[in-house]
Design a protein around this motif. Structure first.
Motif, short mmCIF file in Angstrom:
data_model
loop_
_atom_site.label_atom_id
_atom_site.label_comp_id
_atom_site.label_asym_id
_atom_site.label_seq_id
_atom_site.Cartn_x
_atom_site.Cartn_y
_atom_site.Cartn_z
N LYS A 122 -46.75 13.59 6.44
CA LYS A 122 -46.37 14.78 6.60
C LYS A 122 -46.81 15.59 7.94
O LYS A 122 -46.22 16.51 8.60
CB LYS A 122 -46.92 15.67 5.50
CG LYS A 122 -46.30 15.62 4.05
CD LYS A 122 -46.51 16.48 3.13
CE LYS A 122 -46.21 16.12 1.75
NZ LYS A 122 -46.70 17.05 0.78
N THR A 173 -39.47 11.94 1.90
CA THR A 173 -39.64 13.19 1.38
C THR A 173 -38.22 13.50 0.68
O THR A 173 -38.51 14.26 -0.33
CB THR A 173 -40.14 14.20 2.24
OG1 THR A 173 -41.22 13.66 3.11
CG2 THR A 173 -40.31 15.37 1.65
N SER A 189 -40.06 10.59 7.65
CA SER A 189 -40.49 11.69 6.74
C SER A 189 -39.15 12.36 6.04
O SER A 189 -39.55 12.37 4.66
CB SER A 189 -41.05 12.97 7.57
OG SER A 189 -41.46 13.88 6.91
#
Length: 526
Positions: free
Chosen positions: A13, A122, A118
């Motif tokens: 993150k 995610t 990401s």
């Protein structure tokens, strides 16, 4: 520990912020992506036929590392356009080399790769996992609902078969089979009437008990009176059925059998009206009085045109002219609970004693008399049960209020229990099962339609459960296909995410003297 072997751990993150904070990438890298994407779109329009290129371009996200693989492939496919100085004259190669150059400017490719990794870890991979889990859940729910529907269909079919079994029909042609049952109704009534004759001892026991009780009460009031003759009406309707059988209601009312019976017809048509109420008796439009009195010839042999010849009243003697009112009084006294006096003149040619409408019905076929019989049976059952309980308490030596005198031969506990069983058997036949439905049909022909609709509704529910199961089967097959597609996409996405993560780690490691780089929470954890 050697500094070169010290690993660099970066949270996924915070990977993009880490690259910007180390001044590897610029904060405004998004602005440089727009011309790169435009150049990629222009370069894709002219590509050679190559399986690896097709596979690379099939992905939704084309990044810098894909572009480098395409350039390596073009070095083989476009090697004929290579000049003496080592450059390529092919426009395809020039376009993709320009894309690589734009990516390398200020390390835009590394920032874009970090964002793609990401986003994939995610959002995209968890989204596909949810789709797979939802498809599996849909399959399980379909299996569960299918089992429930099969159970319900089996229950509805069992209810239909049980109802048909109670009615005594196969269940193939419901309306015709139910109407055909009406033919067996008289025979069934005769069987019930025969069973009621077995209750004669129970009825006599009840009458003897009531008579003894009344005599004892009268003797207590007047000890000088040894015995009183009581004319008790104990269970009159049931007693009439036991003595005379299942005769017509006319005989029950008037005390004599009718000369003829005009049974009411049942209309089972689609527009059949409700049956006439038992209390409303339709005598018809025309009553057949036998010989036409208005056309009787006179003494001169000619028709009188409707005049009645009363004879010579003046010549009639006092004895012949007087009316014997005693006979009329006896006739009036012989009629019970009726406001209409039915006089039958057999020798005069006038037809009398015709049982019509509800009077033409038998005692068990008439709703009113059948209700009276059921009331008498209930009263008799209550007496037998109460008397049986009193006898049991007497045997136990307990005090019984109103014992009813000494025990007779018929008051044997085993015999009385048998009487109760026989009474309940007759009541159950009259109030349940096939006969109950036939009585309702006899009262109202429209009940046939309601009964048929009730049975058909159970079959419709069975068909509905099977139709729902077919829909559930289709939905389950669709969920299986969705699961297969989602799992395939998930496997490809995981592989690409791992590959992209390894390349990002290798690129960062090369910038820090080949130190090991670990992206925490990346593709390895999904």
């Amino acid at each position: 520990m050697d500094e070169h072997n010290l690993a660099i751990d970066i949270q996924l993150k915070k990977l993009l912020d880490w690259l910007i904070s180390r001044r590897i990438c610029n904060r405004d890298w998004h602005q440089d992506i727009v011309p790169i994407r435009s150049q990629i779109g222009h370069a894709i329009g002219d590509m050679p036929e190559h399986p690896v290129i097709k596979e690379l371009l099939s992905g939704t996200n084309i990044n810098y590392f894909h572009c480098r693989q395409i350039v390596e492939i073009l070095k083989e496919t476009e090697k004929d356009s290579k000049t003496f100085f080592g450059s390529y004259g092919s426009q395809r190669m020039k376009d993709w080399q320009a894309v690589i150059s734009l990516y390398q400017n200020q390390h835009v490719y590394l920032a874009e790769a970090a964002q793609l990794l990401s986003q994939s870890v995610t959002y995209e991979i968890p989204g596909l996992k949810k789709q797979v889990a939802k498809a599996v859940q849909v399959q399980e729910e379909c299996d569960k609902k299918e089992k429930d529907n099969l159970r319900k269909a089996k229950d509805f079919q069992h209810d239909f078969d049980k109802s048909c079994q109670q009615l005594g029909i196969p269940g193939q042609h419901l309306r015709q089979e139910i109407i055909a049952l009406m033919k067996s109704l008289p025979e069934t009534y005769q069987t019930v009437a025969s069973d009621c004759r077995k209750l004669k001892k129970a009825r006599e026991l009840y009458a003897h008990f009531m008579r003894s009780t009344m005599e004892n009460n009268a003797h207590n009031d007047d000890p000088s009176q040894a015995k009183v003759d009581f004319d008790l009406q104990v269970l009159p309707t049931l007693d009439f059925l036991i003595e005379h059988g299942n005769v017509t209601t006319y005989q029950w009312i008037h005390g004599e059998a009718p000369l003829s019976v005009e049974a009411p017809a049942l209309d089972f048509g689609p527009n059949a009206l409700e049956a006439v109420n038992d209390e409303a008796i339709d005598f018809g439009d025309d009553i057949d009085f036998g010989e036409d009195i208005s056309a009787a010839p006179g003494e001169d042999g000619q028709e009188n045109g409707g005049d009645i010849d009363w004879g010579d009243l003046d010549e009639m003697g006092p004895e012949e002219g007087e009316i014997d009112w005693g006979e009329v009084s006896q006739a009036v006294d012989s009629v019970e609970d009726s406001a209409v006096i039915g006089i039958t003149v057999e020798e005069g040619g006038v037809a009398g004693g015709v049982a019509r409408d509800t009077e033409a019905l038998s005692l068990l076929d008439n709703r009113r008399t059948r209700t009276l019989i059921l009331d008498d049976l209930t009263e008799l059952e209550c007496f037998i049960q109460q008397r049986l309980r009193e006898l049991e308490l007497q045997d136990e030596g307990k005090f019984v209020l109103g014992g009813g005198g000494n025990m007779t031969e018929s008051e044997d506990p085993h015999l009385m229990r048998s009487m109760v069983h026989e009474i309940r058997s007759v009541v159950s036949v009259l109030t349940a099962g096939q006969l109950h439905h036939l009585q309702l049909i006899r009262s109202s022909p429209k009940y046939v339609d309601r009964l048929v609709d009730s049975l058909k509704s159970k079959l419709e529910l069975v068909d509905r459960m099977h139709a729902l199961n077919q829909a559930l089967s289709d939905r389950r097959d669709q969920a299986i296909q969705e699961q297969a597609v989602s799992q395939k996409k998930l496997a490809v996405l995981k592989a690409k995410a791992k590959e992209l993560q390894s390349k990002i780690e290798a690129d960062i490691s090369a910038r820090y003297k080949n130190r090991p780089v670990n992206i925490m929470g990346g593709a390895q954890s999904v």
